[in-house]
Design a protein around this motif. Structure first.
Motif, PDB file in Angstrom:
ATOM      1  N   PRO A 177       0.828  -1.211   0.000  1.00 12.90           N
ATOM      2  CA  PRO A 177       0.000   0.000   0.000  1.00 12.90           C
ATOM      3  C   PRO A 177       0.861   1.259   0.000  1.00 12.90           C
ATOM      4  N   LEU A 178       0.225   2.393  -0.212  1.00 15.04           N
ATOM      5  CA  LEU A 178       0.942   3.660  -0.364  1.00 15.04           C
ATOM      6  C   LEU A 178       1.808   3.999   0.848  1.00 15.04           C
ATOM      7  N   GLY A 179       1.255   3.814   2.058  1.00 13.04           N
ATOM      8  CA  GLY A 179       2.014   4.148   3.266  1.00 13.04           C
ATOM      9  C   GLY A 179       3.295   3.355   3.386  1.00 13.04           C
ATOM     10  N   MET A 180       3.206   2.046   3.099  1.00 14.12           N
ATOM     11  CA  MET A 180       4.397   1.202   3.154  1.00 14.12           C
ATOM     12  C   MET A 180       5.361   1.566   2.034  1.00 14.12           C
ATOM     13  N   THR A 181       4.830   1.944   0.870  1.00 10.54           N
ATOM     14  CA  THR A 181       5.691   2.364  -0.240  1.00 10.54           C
ATOM     15  C   THR A 181       6.547   3.555   0.176  1.00 10.54           C
ATOM     16  N   ALA A 182       5.905   4.544   0.805  1.00 14.39           N
ATOM     17  CA  ALA A 182       6.634   5.732   1.267  1.00 14.39           C
ATOM     18  C   ALA A 182       7.693   5.350   2.299  1.00 14.39           C
ATOM     19  N   LYS A 183       7.353   4.423   3.183  1.00 14.98           N
ATOM     20  CA  LYS A 183       8.296   3.988   4.213  1.00 14.98           C
ATOM     21  C   LYS A 183       9.510   3.302   3.589  1.00 14.98           C
ATOM     22  N   LEU A 184       9.260   2.388   2.647  1.00 14.29           N
ATOM     23  CA  LEU A 184      10.359   1.664   2.011  1.00 14.29           C
ATOM     24  C   LEU A 184      11.249   2.597   1.200  1.00 14.29           C
ATOM     25  N   ALA A 185      10.622   3.617   0.594  1.00  8.01           N
ATOM     26  CA  ALA A 185      11.386   4.551  -0.238  1.00  8.01           C
ATOM     27  C   ALA A 185      11.997   5.685   0.575  1.00  8.01           C
ATOM     28  N   GLY A 186      11.683   5.724   1.865  1.00  4.96           N
ATOM     29  CA  GLY A 186      12.224   6.787   2.719  1.00  4.96           C
ATOM     30  C   GLY A 186      11.659   8.161   2.405  1.00  4.96           C
ATOM     31  N   ILE A 187      10.411   8.189   1.960  1.00  4.97           N
ATOM     32  CA  ILE A 187       9.760   9.459   1.609  1.00  4.97           C
ATOM     33  C   ILE A 187       8.874   9.914   2.761  1.00  4.97           C
ATOM     34  N   GLU A 188       9.079  11.131   3.199  1.00  2.14           N
ATOM     35  CA  GLU A 188       8.273  11.696   4.293  1.00  2.14           C
ATOM     36  C   GLU A 188       6.944  12.175   3.728  1.00  2.14           C
ATOM     37  N   MET A 189       5.852  11.720   4.345  1.00  2.00           N
ATOM     38  CA  MET A 189       4.527  12.148   3.900  1.00  2.00           C
ATOM     39  C   MET A 189       3.903  13.099   4.916  1.00  2.00           C
ATOM     40  N   PRO A 190       3.163  14.112   4.452  1.00  2.00           N
ATOM     41  CA  PRO A 190       2.531  15.062   5.369  1.00  2.00           C
ATOM     42  C   PRO A 190       1.477  14.392   6.245  1.00  2.00           C
ATOM     43  N   GLU A 191       1.129  15.031   7.356  1.00  2.00           N
ATOM     44  CA  GLU A 191       0.131  14.493   8.276  1.00  2.00           C
ATOM     45  C   GLU A 191      -1.262  14.609   7.665  1.00  2.00           C
ATOM     46  N   ARG A 192      -2.244  13.945   8.284  1.00  2.00           N
ATOM     47  CA  ARG A 192      -3.625  13.933   7.772  1.00  2.00           C
ATOM     48  C   ARG A 192      -4.257  15.325   7.778  1.00  2.00           C
ATOM     49  N   ASP A 193      -3.794  16.197   8.687  1.00  2.00           N
ATOM     50  CA  ASP A 193      -4.393  17.535   8.778  1.00  2.00           C
ATOM     51  C   ASP A 193      -3.695  18.547   7.866  1.00  2.00           C
ATOM     52  N   ALA A 194      -2.831  18.064   6.984  1.00  2.00           N
ATOM     53  CA  ALA A 194      -2.133  18.960   6.057  1.00  2.00           C
ATOM     54  C   ALA A 194      -3.102  19.509   5.013  1.00  2.00           C
ATOM     55  N   ASP A 195      -2.650  20.490   4.255  1.00  2.70           N
ATOM     56  CA  ASP A 195      -3.451  21.086   3.197  1.00  2.70           C
ATOM     57  C   ASP A 195      -3.741  20.046   2.108  1.00  2.70           C
ATOM     58  N   LEU A 196      -4.925  20.150   1.480  1.00  3.66           N
ATOM     59  CA  LEU A 196      -5.336  19.190   0.459  1.00  3.66           C
ATOM     60  C   LEU A 196      -4.317  19.103  -0.669  1.00  3.66           C
ATOM     61  N   THR A 197      -3.880  20.234  -1.162  1.00  2.00           N
ATOM     62  CA  THR A 197      -2.910  20.255  -2.266  1.00  2.00           C
ATOM     63  C   THR A 197      -1.622  19.543  -1.875  1.00  2.00           C
ATOM     64  N   GLU A 198      -1.199  19.753  -0.648  1.00  2.00           N
ATOM     65  CA  GLU A 198       0.027  19.131  -0.154  1.00  2.00           C
ATOM     66  C   GLU A 198      -0.111  17.609  -0.112  1.00  2.00           C
ATOM     67  N   LYS A 199      -1.267  17.127   0.320  1.00  2.00           N
ATOM     68  CA  LYS A 199      -1.486  15.679   0.397  1.00  2.00           C
ATOM     69  C   LYS A 199      -1.557  15.051  -0.996  1.00  2.00           C
TER      70      LYS A 199
END
Length: 455
Positions: A134-156
């Motif tokens: 899934p996307l969350g694990m993909t970001a973790k494996l790739a070492g990509i920091e993802m914004p929090e759930r309360d971030a701006d829509l465009t940012e997410k």
């Protein structure tokens, strides 16, 4: 008379009363277009949501069945329970998939004994482990920091796009220095648990009554091909593995877990509703599952089963509303057709004078009214398609945004247009109502009664 004669006379009736025919078509078409538009939109949403969830598995449904140890108790015989789960899966047309559990420094992964996913397997670096995650694990494996759930829509939205562009069908390296080939990214509600427009800051949209019941779900992580790199055990830490491949995989059945693939969501849902598997979320919270309940069943990719169940509840309400509207429409339709026949007394008398019998005259008017009904059906479908298309265009951007947030997958144009048997039922109701109008107006075709009315 021949069939062609009935058709010719029926068409002549439409031609002779164009204004009246147009009015009837509009009235009947408008009444049934509401039902048509509802069917198109609801079926379109169902097709699009479930279709998106099931893209990675080519329409198949991957299901996890787990022995509920809270019900089974301390003396639970896992082997016996697993055997019963397998038998139940086969009874419902599912295919059991042998599965191993791999616990690694990056998390828990499942290794399926056969191919399930429609994934890009062009991994040329065999030192990289091929995964479908899934996307969350993909970001973790790739070492990509993802914004929090309360971030701006465009940012997410940009973050999701960034993860897909940098990781999908590419080799990434984790913080632990291990390589992974991301063969496919599975649906994952990283930023939304459902598909309601509230997730993108919109409120009050009528579509939320349906979209709020569309579950984004959470997918499991899978290994589709293990790297050829040999695992190394760290000194001084028995069993701790440096790398992706653990020292020893665990058979999922040993912990009371069975994976299975079902041909479609309907079949998987029937299996889920079996008395030994079914326990609603509310009943589970209050420990009120049925006496036969023993196994917890859930989707392993997205959440098509719960989404399908919610859709069945929505369809039930819609069918009740549609039935009420259809009854009203039929009453208006039959009474309108009755008035049309009542106004044609002189023409009916002319048919009698020309030697036509009662049955032949009834067939002429049945043909005439069926032509009007078919035109009304065509008008209702065209108008329904127009309304569904307009609703799709007005909400297209919002739909694409909320699908992206809910699934983390690439989505194209989302048209809320679908077709199912309810649409055919509506057409059948219109045609049957036409015949019923002729039956109710039977007295208008009898010579004696006709003579009395014309006096």
């Amino acid at each position: 008379m021949r069939l062609v004669d009935y058709l010719r006379l029926g068409f002549a009736g439409v031609e002779a009363h164009k204004k009246r025919a147009f009015t009837v078509v509009i009235i009947v078409g408008l009444l049934f277009s509401v039902i048509t538009a509802g069917v198109l939109v609801l079926q379109g949403l169902e097709d699009r949501v479930l279709g998106t969830m099931l893209v990675p598995t080519d329409g198949k449904v991957l299901v996890m069945s787990i022995v509920d140890t809270g019900v089974c108790g301390e003396d639970c015989d896992i082997e016996v329970e697993v055997r019963e789960i397998k038998q139940n899966i086969e009874k419902y047309g599912g295919r059991v998939i042998e599965t191993e559990i791999s616990r690694t420094t990056e998390g828990m992964f499942y290794k399926l004994g056969e191919g399930v996913f429609e994934a890009n397997t062009s991994n040329v670096d065999r030192s990289a482990t091929e995964v479908v995650v899934p996307l969350g694990m993909t970001a973790k494996l790739a070492g990509i920091e993802m914004p929090e759930r309360d971030a701006d829509l465009t940012e997410k939205l940009e973050a999701i796009k960034d993860v897909r562009e940098k990781a999908l069908h590419k080799i990434v390296e984790s913080k632990a220095g291990e390589k992974y080939y991301i063969a496919e990214i599975l649906p994952d509600g990283v930023y939304a648990s459902d598909l309601s427009f509230i997730n993108i800051g919109q409120s009050g949209n009528p579509l939320d009554l349906i979209l709020g019941q569309m579950r984004a779900g959470a997918s499991q992580s899978f290994i589709t091909e293990v790297s050829k790199k040999k695992a190394e055990t760290d000194d001084g830490d028995v069993g701790q593995v440096s790398g992706f491949v653990p020292a020893e995989d665990m058979d999922a059945e040993d912990v009371g877990m069975v994976f299975a693939r079902f041909p479609d969501v309907e079949t998987a849902y029937k299996y889920y509703r079996d008395k030994v598997n079914y326990c609603s979320e509310t009943d589970r919270i209050f420990s009120m599952c049925g006496k036969d309940y023993k196994y917890q069943v859930m989707s392993a990719v997205g959440d098509p089963i719960m989404t399908y169940e919610n859709l069945q509840n929505i369809w039930l309400v819609f069918r009740i509303v549609a039935a009420v509207l259809a009854v009203i429409a039929v009453i208006v339709m039959v009474s309108t057709y009755g008035r049309l026949i009542g106004k044609d007394m002189k023409i009916i008398a002319l048919y009698h004078a020309m030697g036509a019998n009662k049955v032949q005259i009834k067939l002429v008017y049945l043909t005439y009214l069926l032509m009007l009904s078919l035109m009304a059906v065509g008008f209702a479908i065209v108008l329904g398609l127009g309304l569904a298309g307009l609703l799709s265009m007005v909400n297209m951007t919002a739909l694409k945004q909320v699908f992206t947030l809910g699934f983390g997958m690439k989505v194209g144009e989302i048209w809320l247009v679908g077709w199912n048997n309810l649409s055919w039922s509506m057409i059948g109701v219109i045609l049957v109502a036409t015949v019923f109008a002729i039956v109710l107006g039977n007295g208008n075709f009898e010579a004696k009664k006709l003579a009395q009315k014309l006096k």
